[in-house]
Write a protein that holds these residues in place. Structure first.
Motif, PDB file in Angstrom:
ATOM      1  N   THR A   6       0.811  -1.189  -0.099  1.00  0.00           N
ATOM      2  CA  THR A   6       0.015   0.100  -0.081  1.00  0.00           C
ATOM      3  C   THR A   6       0.808   1.218  -0.032  1.00  0.00           C
ATOM      4  N   ILE A   7       0.249   2.115  -0.687  1.00  0.00           N
ATOM      5  CA  ILE A   7       1.136   3.476  -0.928  1.00  0.00           C
ATOM      6  C   ILE A   7       1.395   4.243   0.547  1.00  0.00           C
ATOM      7  N   ASP A   8       0.531   4.428   1.368  1.00  0.00           N
ATOM      8  CA  ASP A   8       0.545   4.757   2.640  1.00  0.00           C
ATOM      9  C   ASP A   8       1.348   4.226   3.579  1.00  0.00           C
ATOM     10  N   HIS A   9       1.548   2.687   3.607  1.00  0.00           N
ATOM     11  CA  HIS A   9       2.636   2.242   4.211  1.00  0.00           C
ATOM     12  C   HIS A   9       3.892   2.255   3.850  1.00  0.00           C
ATOM     13  N   GLN A  10       4.130   2.381   2.441  1.00  0.00           N
ATOM     14  CA  GLN A  10       5.270   2.753   1.936  1.00  0.00           C
ATOM     15  C   GLN A  10       5.987   4.192   2.504  1.00  0.00           C
ATOM     16  N   LEU A  11       5.121   5.017   2.282  1.00  0.00           N
ATOM     17  CA  LEU A  11       5.206   6.490   2.689  1.00  0.00           C
ATOM     18  C   LEU A  11       5.809   6.438   4.159  1.00  0.00           C
ATOM     19  N   ARG A  12       4.895   6.005   4.806  1.00  0.00           N
ATOM     20  CA  ARG A  12       5.174   6.104   6.389  1.00  0.00           C
ATOM     21  C   ARG A  12       6.406   5.167   6.926  1.00  0.00           C
ATOM     22  N   ALA A  13       6.808   4.425   6.313  1.00  0.00           N
ATOM     23  CA  ALA A  13       7.818   3.497   6.782  1.00  0.00           C
ATOM     24  C   ALA A  13       9.188   4.165   6.264  1.00  0.00           C
ATOM     25  N   THR A  14       8.810   4.917   5.079  1.00  0.00           N
ATOM     26  CA  THR A  14      10.112   5.503   4.364  1.00  0.00           C
ATOM     27  C   THR A  14      10.398   6.709   5.211  1.00  0.00           C
ATOM     28  N   TRP A  15       9.257   7.520   5.639  1.00  0.00           N
ATOM     29  CA  TRP A  15       9.549   8.581   6.571  1.00  0.00           C
ATOM     30  C   TRP A  15      10.107   8.324   7.910  1.00  0.00           C
ATOM     31  N   GLN A  16       9.621   7.112   8.387  1.00  0.00           N
ATOM     32  CA  GLN A  16      10.161   6.923   9.865  1.00  0.00           C
ATOM     33  C   GLN A  16      11.555   6.348   9.755  1.00  0.00           C
ATOM     34  N   ALA A  17      11.846   5.763   8.569  1.00  0.00           N
ATOM     35  CA  ALA A  17      13.359   5.432   8.558  1.00  0.00           C
ATOM     36  C   ALA A  17      14.232   6.918   8.395  1.00  0.00           C
ATOM     37  N   VAL A  18      13.728   7.673   7.481  1.00  0.00           N
ATOM     38  CA  VAL A  18      14.442   8.997   7.257  1.00  0.00           C
ATOM     39  C   VAL A  18      14.417   9.750   8.307  1.00  0.00           C
ATOM     40  N   ALA A  19      13.392   9.783   9.204  1.00  0.00           N
ATOM     41  CA  ALA A  19      13.395  10.466  10.500  1.00  0.00           C
ATOM     42  C   ALA A  19      14.441   9.736  11.542  1.00  0.00           C
ATOM     43  N   LYS A  20      14.550   8.693  11.627  1.00  0.00           N
ATOM     44  CA  LYS A  20      15.175   7.835  12.655  1.00  0.00           C
ATOM     45  C   LYS A  20      16.652   8.413  12.156  1.00  0.00           C
ATOM     46  N   MET A  21      16.998   8.163  11.007  1.00  0.00           N
ATOM     47  CA  MET A  21      18.328   8.431  10.449  1.00  0.00           C
ATOM     48  C   MET A  21      18.634   9.946  10.950  1.00  0.00           C
ATOM     49  N   TYR A  22      17.815  10.913  10.389  1.00  0.00           N
ATOM     50  CA  TYR A  22      18.185  12.257  10.935  1.00  0.00           C
ATOM     51  C   TYR A  22      18.532  12.444  12.345  1.00  0.00           C
ATOM     52  N   ASN A  23      17.512  11.705  13.156  1.00  0.00           N
ATOM     53  CA  ASN A  23      17.563  11.823  14.701  1.00  0.00           C
ATOM     54  C   ASN A  23      18.790  11.444  15.245  1.00  0.00           C
ATOM     55  N   GLU A  24      19.271  10.116  14.389  1.00  0.00           N
ATOM     56  CA  GLU A  24      20.688   9.549  14.826  1.00  0.00           C
ATOM     57  C   GLU A  24      21.817  10.695  14.657  1.00  0.00           C
ATOM     58  N   GLN A  25      21.790  11.224  13.572  1.00  0.00           N
ATOM     59  CA  GLN A  25      22.786  12.070  13.045  1.00  0.00           C
ATOM     60  C   GLN A  25      22.629  13.483  14.200  1.00  0.00           C
TER      61      GLN A  25
END
Length: 152
Positions: A6-25
């Motif tokens: 589903t499009i919404d799942h991919q958007l949410r999962a991708t955004w969560q991964a990006v947010a986690k990556m940025y928060n780690e930095q």
């Protein structure tokens, strides 16, 4: 329906991964992704009215107030009366805030450049077209139209 398709799942999962990556930095710099986002949205020279920041970033006033207080405590920003409107406050970057803004900007460039290295120009154009279409459908209420206004 497979949730992974589903499009919404991919958007949410991708955004969560990006947010986690940025928060780690950001944590390596005693910061958060939200603080970095605020730094990138404040006009470096003139400051930005506090009332304009929330809508600019799609952030609720309560959350923004908490972040701004923390940023002020860390010496990243200062609040000044708006000379053009005495009722509002300008959020201005300190020199320390400007330095941290450059760090944040560097991380954004690094992310974008790495993604661009791994995608063709056509794939990037398609990505932007898809996200613009989704945003347009949402903004124009074409996904979930207001049923009550359609009722006769």
């Amino acid at each position: 329906m497979d949730k992974n398709k589903t499009i919404d799942h991919q958007l949410r999962a991708t955004w969560q991964a990006v947010a986690k990556m940025y928060n780690e930095q950001a944590s390596k710099h005693d910061s958060t992704m939200a603080m970095a986002f605020v730094l990138l949205n404040i006009d470096q020279e003139n400051g930005t009215p506090s009332t304009a920041l929330g809508p600019l970033m799609g952030m609720e006033p309560t959350s923004l107030s908490r972040i701004l207080k923390s940023m002020e405590d860390k010496g990243l920003i200062i609040r000044k009366k708006n000379p053009e409107d005495g009722r509002s406050v300008l959020i201005k970057l300190t020199q320390f805030g400007k330095d941290k803004r450059e760090v944040s900007k560097g991380h954004v460039y690094q992310f974008n450049n790495k993604v661009k290295e791994n995608l063709s120009e056509q794939e990037i154009e398609t990505f932007f077209k898809v996200t613009q279409t989704i945003n347009k459908l949402i903004a124009e209420r074409e996904i979930y139209p207001d049923i009550s206004s359609e009722a006769v």
